[in-house]
Motif scaffolding. Structure first.
Motif, PDB file in Angstrom:
ATOM      1  N   LEU A 120       0.828  -1.211   0.000  1.00  0.00           N
ATOM      2  CA  LEU A 120       0.000   0.000   0.000  1.00  0.00           C
ATOM      3  C   LEU A 120       0.860   1.258   0.000  1.00  0.00           C
ATOM      4  N   SER A 121       1.979   1.234   0.719  1.00  0.00           N
ATOM      5  CA  SER A 121       2.856   2.412   0.749  1.00  0.00           C
ATOM      6  C   SER A 121       3.490   2.653  -0.614  1.00  0.00           C
ATOM      7  N   ILE A 122       3.853   1.586  -1.314  1.00  0.00           N
ATOM      8  CA  ILE A 122       4.413   1.741  -2.662  1.00  0.00           C
ATOM      9  C   ILE A 122       3.351   2.288  -3.612  1.00  0.00           C
ATOM     10  N   LYS A 123       2.123   1.807  -3.460  1.00  0.00           N
ATOM     11  CA  LYS A 123       1.035   2.330  -4.291  1.00  0.00           C
ATOM     12  C   LYS A 123       0.843   3.823  -4.039  1.00  0.00           C
ATOM     13  N   GLU A 124       0.919   4.245  -2.767  1.00  0.00           N
ATOM     14  CA  GLU A 124       0.793   5.669  -2.441  1.00  0.00           C
ATOM     15  C   GLU A 124       1.916   6.469  -3.100  1.00  0.00           C
ATOM     16  N   ALA A 125       3.133   5.925  -3.092  1.00  0.00           N
ATOM     17  CA  ALA A 125       4.267   6.614  -3.712  1.00  0.00           C
ATOM     18  C   ALA A 125       4.057   6.762  -5.218  1.00  0.00           C
ATOM     19  N   LEU A 126       3.579   5.715  -5.861  1.00  0.00           N
ATOM     20  CA  LEU A 126       3.347   5.769  -7.310  1.00  0.00           C
ATOM     21  C   LEU A 126       2.217   6.737  -7.646  1.00  0.00           C
ATOM     22  N   SER A 127       1.188   6.777  -6.802  1.00  0.00           N
ATOM     23  CA  SER A 127       0.103   7.731  -7.004  1.00  0.00           C
ATOM     24  C   SER A 127       0.615   9.160  -6.841  1.00  0.00           C
ATOM     25  N   TRP A 128       1.504   9.364  -5.887  1.00  0.00           N
ATOM     26  CA  TRP A 128       2.134  10.677  -5.669  1.00  0.00           C
ATOM     27  C   TRP A 128       2.928  11.102  -6.901  1.00  0.00           C
ATOM     28  N   ILE A 129       3.694  10.184  -7.467  1.00  0.00           N
ATOM     29  CA  ILE A 129       4.461  10.465  -8.682  1.00  0.00           C
ATOM     30  C   ILE A 129       3.534  10.880  -9.814  1.00  0.00           C
ATOM     31  N   GLN A 130       2.411  10.180  -9.930  1.00  0.00           N
ATOM     32  CA  GLN A 130       1.458  10.506 -10.990  1.00  0.00           C
ATOM     33  C   GLN A 130       0.864  11.902 -10.794  1.00  0.00           C
ATOM     34  N   ARG A 131       0.497  12.235  -9.553  1.00  0.00           N
ATOM     35  CA  ARG A 131      -0.094  13.556  -9.282  1.00  0.00           C
ATOM     36  C   ARG A 131       0.901  14.675  -9.575  1.00  0.00           C
ATOM     37  N   LYS A 132       2.182  14.440  -9.265  1.00  0.00           N
ATOM     38  CA  LYS A 132       3.208  15.445  -9.489  1.00  0.00           C
ATOM     39  C   LYS A 132       3.689  15.476 -10.938  1.00  0.00           C
ATOM     40  N   ASP A 133       3.269  14.475 -11.711  1.00  0.00           N
ATOM     41  CA  ASP A 133       3.695  14.352 -13.111  1.00  0.00           C
ATOM     42  C   ASP A 133       5.214  14.263 -13.215  1.00  0.00           C
ATOM     43  N   TRP A 134       5.816  13.527 -12.283  1.00  0.00           N
ATOM     44  CA  TRP A 134       7.254  13.317 -12.299  1.00  0.00           C
ATOM     45  C   TRP A 134       7.625  12.230 -13.293  1.00  0.00           C
ATOM     46  N   ALA A 135       8.816  12.307 -13.843  1.00  0.00           N
ATOM     47  CA  ALA A 135       9.325  11.290 -14.762  1.00  0.00           C
ATOM     48  C   ALA A 135      10.757  10.952 -14.369  1.00  0.00           C
ATOM     49  N   ASN A 136      11.253   9.828 -14.879  1.00  0.00           N
ATOM     50  CA  ASN A 136      12.633   9.381 -14.606  1.00  0.00           C
ATOM     51  C   ASN A 136      12.867   9.226 -13.101  1.00  0.00           C
ATOM     52  N   VAL A 137      12.116   8.317 -12.503  1.00  0.00           N
ATOM     53  CA  VAL A 137      12.126   8.138 -11.052  1.00  0.00           C
ATOM     54  C   VAL A 137      12.509   6.701 -10.690  1.00  0.00           C
TER      55      VAL A 137
END
Length: 223
Positions: A120-137
């Motif tokens: 669940l914590s990894i899912k939260e991190a990936l959702s955070w990346i999506q919201r921030k529109d980050w790439a190359n992570v």
């Protein structure tokens, strides 16, 4: 032998449900649970096995390291408080120079296993990346079982399997995001954020709001 052991486990679980939850599952239900769990276990063995996880010659990262130029790194961890029926997670993002960018902390109600909490914590991190529109992570976790399951897209018909599937879907939609396992010693900042008592609700932290100990851990990673 595997079928026999899993059937005994399902009977034992049904007995506990009757004693502690006043539930009375049918024989068909017990057998169905047994067969489903056995299928999940057999499928998982195709991709990884505990005896192979720490085989000689495999060097897992023991210290935090900077990502390559143009990349950023997010470390993630979870803390499970079973007696309090809650769990917390922490994520910390740093750039290729090792400089702190932002942190995410969350607290959830619910009784989860340590492995499910890590997923669940990894899912939260990936959702955070999506919201921030980050790439190359690069995402790093100290839960080897979950990392391997996501890397190999293991399919399991269980709550854990659903979260693993969600993580795989996130990864397929994100821009050059990958996940790797590191030892706890390389994940100290995320562990602090997941366990820190001062964070009682969901929050985004910038440099000004980081506790002194968190800053010390960030500096120690750069030493």
């Amino acid at each position: 032998m595997a079928t026999l052991i899993m059937t005994c486990w399902a009977i034992w679980k049904a007995r506990n449900d009757m004693v502690w939850k006043q539930l009375q599952p049918s024989v068909d239900r017990v057998l169905s649970i047994s067969q489903s769990c056995l299928h999940q276990w057999l499928e998982a063995q195709k991709y990884f096995h505990p005896s192979q996880m720490f085989q000689r010659g495999v060097a897992y990262q023991e210290r935090w390291t900077k990502p390559h130029d143009g990349m950023m790194k997010i470390n993630v961890d979870v803390s499970v408080h079973a007696t309090e029926n809650r769990f917390g997670f922490g994520c910390v993002a740093r750039d290729s120079n090792g400089l702190f960018l932002e942190a995410l902390c969350g607290r959830r109600r619910g009784k989860v296993s340590a492995v499910l909490g890590e997923a669940l914590s990894i899912k939260e991190a990936l959702s955070w990346i999506q919201r921030k529109d980050w790439a190359n992570v690069i995402v790093e976790s100290d839960c080897l079982v979950v990392v391997h399951a996501i890397q190999h897209q293991v399919q399991m018909f269980s709550p854990l399997g659903l979260i693993i599937s969600d993580c795989c879907s996130f990864l397929s939609s994100l821009k050059n995001v990958s996940i790797f396992f590191v030892k706890r010693s390389a994940n100290q900042v995320a562990h602090f954020l997941a366990t820190a008592p001062e964070f009682t609700t969901d929050c985004i932290l910038n440099q000004e709001h980081l506790p002194a100990l968190c800053n010390s851990l960030l500096l120690a990673d750069l030493a």
